[in-house]
Scaffold this motif. Sequence first.
Motif, PDB file in Angstrom:
ATOM      1  N   GLU A 192      -7.831  -0.415   7.786  1.00  0.00           N
ATOM      2  CA  GLU A 192      -8.207  -1.085   6.571  1.00  0.00           C
ATOM      3  C   GLU A 192      -9.314  -0.364   5.734  1.00  0.00           C
ATOM      4  O   GLU A 192      -8.684   0.843   4.736  1.00  0.00           O
ATOM      5  N   GLN A 193      -9.887   0.477   7.034  1.00  0.00           N
ATOM      6  CA  GLN A 193     -10.844   1.705   6.340  1.00  0.00           C
ATOM      7  C   GLN A 193     -10.546   2.902   5.970  1.00  0.00           C
ATOM      8  O   GLN A 193     -10.017   3.550   5.231  1.00  0.00           O
ATOM      9  N   HIS A 194      -9.654   3.291   7.465  1.00  0.00           N
ATOM     10  CA  HIS A 194      -8.304   4.536   7.468  1.00  0.00           C
ATOM     11  C   HIS A 194      -7.308   4.638   5.939  1.00  0.00           C
ATOM     12  O   HIS A 194      -7.883   5.231   5.496  1.00  0.00           O
ATOM     13  N   TYR A 195      -6.846   3.371   5.814  1.00  0.00           N
ATOM     14  CA  TYR A 195      -5.266   3.740   5.564  1.00  0.00           C
ATOM     15  C   TYR A 195      -5.853   3.091   3.481  1.00  0.00           C
ATOM     16  O   TYR A 195      -4.849   3.187   2.522  1.00  0.00           O
ATOM     17  N   GLY A 196      -6.761   2.238   3.845  1.00  0.00           N
ATOM     18  CA  GLY A 196      -6.903   0.918   2.942  1.00  0.00           C
ATOM     19  C   GLY A 196      -6.142  -0.362   2.656  1.00  0.00           C
ATOM     20  O   GLY A 196      -5.500  -0.346   3.860  1.00  0.00           O
ATOM     21  N   LYS A 197      -6.832  -1.050   1.834  1.00  0.00           N
ATOM     22  CA  LYS A 197      -6.118  -2.688   2.714  1.00  0.00           C
ATOM     23  C   LYS A 197      -4.608  -3.193   2.228  1.00  0.00           C
ATOM     24  O   LYS A 197      -4.322  -4.367   2.911  1.00  0.00           O
ATOM     25  N   ASP A 198      -4.259  -2.664   1.220  1.00  0.00           N
ATOM     26  CA  ASP A 198      -2.471  -3.256   1.318  1.00  0.00           C
ATOM     27  C   ASP A 198      -1.852  -1.458   1.687  1.00  0.00           C
ATOM     28  O   ASP A 198      -0.629  -1.436   1.087  1.00  0.00           O
ATOM     29  N   HIS A 199      -2.245  -1.306   2.949  1.00  0.00           N
ATOM     30  CA  HIS A 199      -1.442   0.019   3.185  1.00  0.00           C
ATOM     31  C   HIS A 199      -0.152  -1.095   4.274  1.00  0.00           C
ATOM     32  O   HIS A 199      -0.382  -1.692   5.022  1.00  0.00           O
ATOM     33  N   VAL A 200       0.880  -0.385   4.346  1.00  0.00           N
ATOM     34  CA  VAL A 200       2.433  -0.834   5.363  1.00  0.00           C
ATOM     35  C   VAL A 200       1.559  -0.940   6.683  1.00  0.00           C
ATOM     36  O   VAL A 200       1.881  -2.442   7.555  1.00  0.00           O
ATOM     37  N   GLN A 201       0.830  -0.346   7.208  1.00  0.00           N
ATOM     38  CA  GLN A 201       0.261   0.050   8.678  1.00  0.00           C
ATOM     39  C   GLN A 201      -0.433  -1.822   9.031  1.00  0.00           C
ATOM     40  O   GLN A 201      -0.552  -2.345   9.721  1.00  0.00           O
ATOM     41  N   VAL A 202      -1.682  -2.077   7.790  1.00  0.00           N
ATOM     42  CA  VAL A 202      -2.486  -2.791   8.194  1.00  0.00           C
ATOM     43  C   VAL A 202      -1.565  -4.105   8.077  1.00  0.00           C
ATOM     44  O   VAL A 202      -1.818  -4.988   7.931  1.00  0.00           O
ATOM     45  N   ALA A 203      -0.350  -4.191   7.531  1.00  0.00           N
ATOM     46  CA  ALA A 203       0.838  -5.137   7.353  1.00  0.00           C
ATOM     47  C   ALA A 203       1.115  -5.668   8.401  1.00  0.00           C
ATOM     48  O   ALA A 203       1.074  -7.078   9.221  1.00  0.00           O
ATOM     49  N   HIS A 204       1.341  -4.746   9.759  1.00  0.00           N
ATOM     50  CA  HIS A 204       2.039  -5.258  10.578  1.00  0.00           C
ATOM     51  C   HIS A 204       1.010  -5.330  11.589  1.00  0.00           C
ATOM     52  O   HIS A 204       0.975  -6.210  12.010  1.00  0.00           O
ATOM     53  N   THR A 205      -0.624  -5.128  11.215  1.00  0.00           N
ATOM     54  CA  THR A 205      -1.080  -5.627  12.303  1.00  0.00           C
ATOM     55  C   THR A 205      -2.279  -6.698  11.614  1.00  0.00           C
ATOM     56  O   THR A 205      -2.457  -7.507  12.555  1.00  0.00           O
ATOM     57  N   LEU A 206      -1.805  -7.463  10.353  1.00  0.00           N
ATOM     58  CA  LEU A 206      -2.351  -8.241   9.413  1.00  0.00           C
ATOM     59  C   LEU A 206      -1.084  -9.384  10.859  1.00  0.00           C
ATOM     60  O   LEU A 206      -1.306 -10.221  11.372  1.00  0.00           O
ATOM     61  N   ALA A 207       0.475  -8.951  10.918  1.00  0.00           N
ATOM     62  CA  ALA A 207       1.318  -9.910  11.087  1.00  0.00           C
ATOM     63  C   ALA A 207       1.211 -10.518  12.782  1.00  0.00           C
ATOM     64  O   ALA A 207       1.027 -11.499  13.260  1.00  0.00           O
ATOM     65  N   ASP A 208       0.360  -9.021  13.922  1.00  0.00           N
ATOM     66  CA  ASP A 208       0.066  -9.378  14.850  1.00  0.00           C
ATOM     67  C   ASP A 208      -1.081 -10.450  15.034  1.00  0.00           C
ATOM     68  O   ASP A 208      -0.853 -10.916  16.324  1.00  0.00           O
ATOM     69  N   LEU A 209      -1.552 -10.190  13.852  1.00  0.00           N
ATOM     70  CA  LEU A 209      -3.283 -10.818  14.440  1.00  0.00           C
ATOM     71  C   LEU A 209      -3.246 -12.327  14.104  1.00  0.00           C
ATOM     72  O   LEU A 209      -3.473 -13.431  14.791  1.00  0.00           O
ATOM     73  N   GLY A 210      -2.177 -13.029  12.611  1.00  0.00           N
ATOM     74  CA  GLY A 210      -2.014 -13.739  12.077  1.00  0.00           C
ATOM     75  C   GLY A 210      -1.013 -15.216  13.817  1.00  0.00           C
ATOM     76  O   GLY A 210      -0.921 -15.678  14.099  1.00  0.00           O
ATOM     77  N   ASN A 211      -0.071 -13.586  14.235  1.00  0.00           N
ATOM     78  CA  ASN A 211       0.810 -14.258  15.750  1.00  0.00           C
ATOM     79  C   ASN A 211      -0.406 -14.688  16.785  1.00  0.00           C
ATOM     80  O   ASN A 211      -0.361 -15.667  17.477  1.00  0.00           O
ATOM     81  N   ALA A 212      -1.376 -13.707  17.055  1.00  0.00           N
ATOM     82  CA  ALA A 212      -2.674 -14.266  18.018  1.00  0.00           C
ATOM     83  C   ALA A 212      -3.929 -14.569  17.451  1.00  0.00           C
ATOM     84  O   ALA A 212      -3.130 -16.014  18.422  1.00  0.00           O
ATOM     85  N   TYR A 213      -3.583 -15.625  16.531  1.00  0.00           N
ATOM     86  CA  TYR A 213      -4.037 -16.673  15.694  1.00  0.00           C
ATOM     87  C   TYR A 213      -2.741 -17.941  16.339  1.00  0.00           C
ATOM     88  O   TYR A 213      -3.387 -19.403  16.373  1.00  0.00           O
TER      89      TYR A 213
END
Length: 95
Positions: free
Chosen positions: A19-40
């Motif tokens: 989020e710091q590097h790309y911004g909060k709405d970057h596609v790479q952030v979306a991939h990590t959010l999805a992975d984090l969701g799966n972890a939860y």
Amino acid sequence: LGQREQQRGLQERALKVQEQHYGKDHVQVAHTLADLGNAYGALGQPEQQKKMQERALKIQEQHFGSDHAEEVRTLAGLGSAFGALGQYEQQKEML
């Protein structure tokens, strides 16, 4: 739970960096959010899973439009969260 908690912690750390590097709405952030969701989800926290998957899906739809192949994994994770929450109608919509 130890390794799953560690995975969640690493995903949260990665998310902050991205989020710091790309911004909060970057596609790479979306991939990590999805992975984090799966972890939860693996930790039995479907409400958090749903929150992360919904945020990831919103970013993906902004970048790719709806019904894009990039969204399949996120939709599956979101469907899993709805099922764990007993929201079966919403779960069916993800299929």
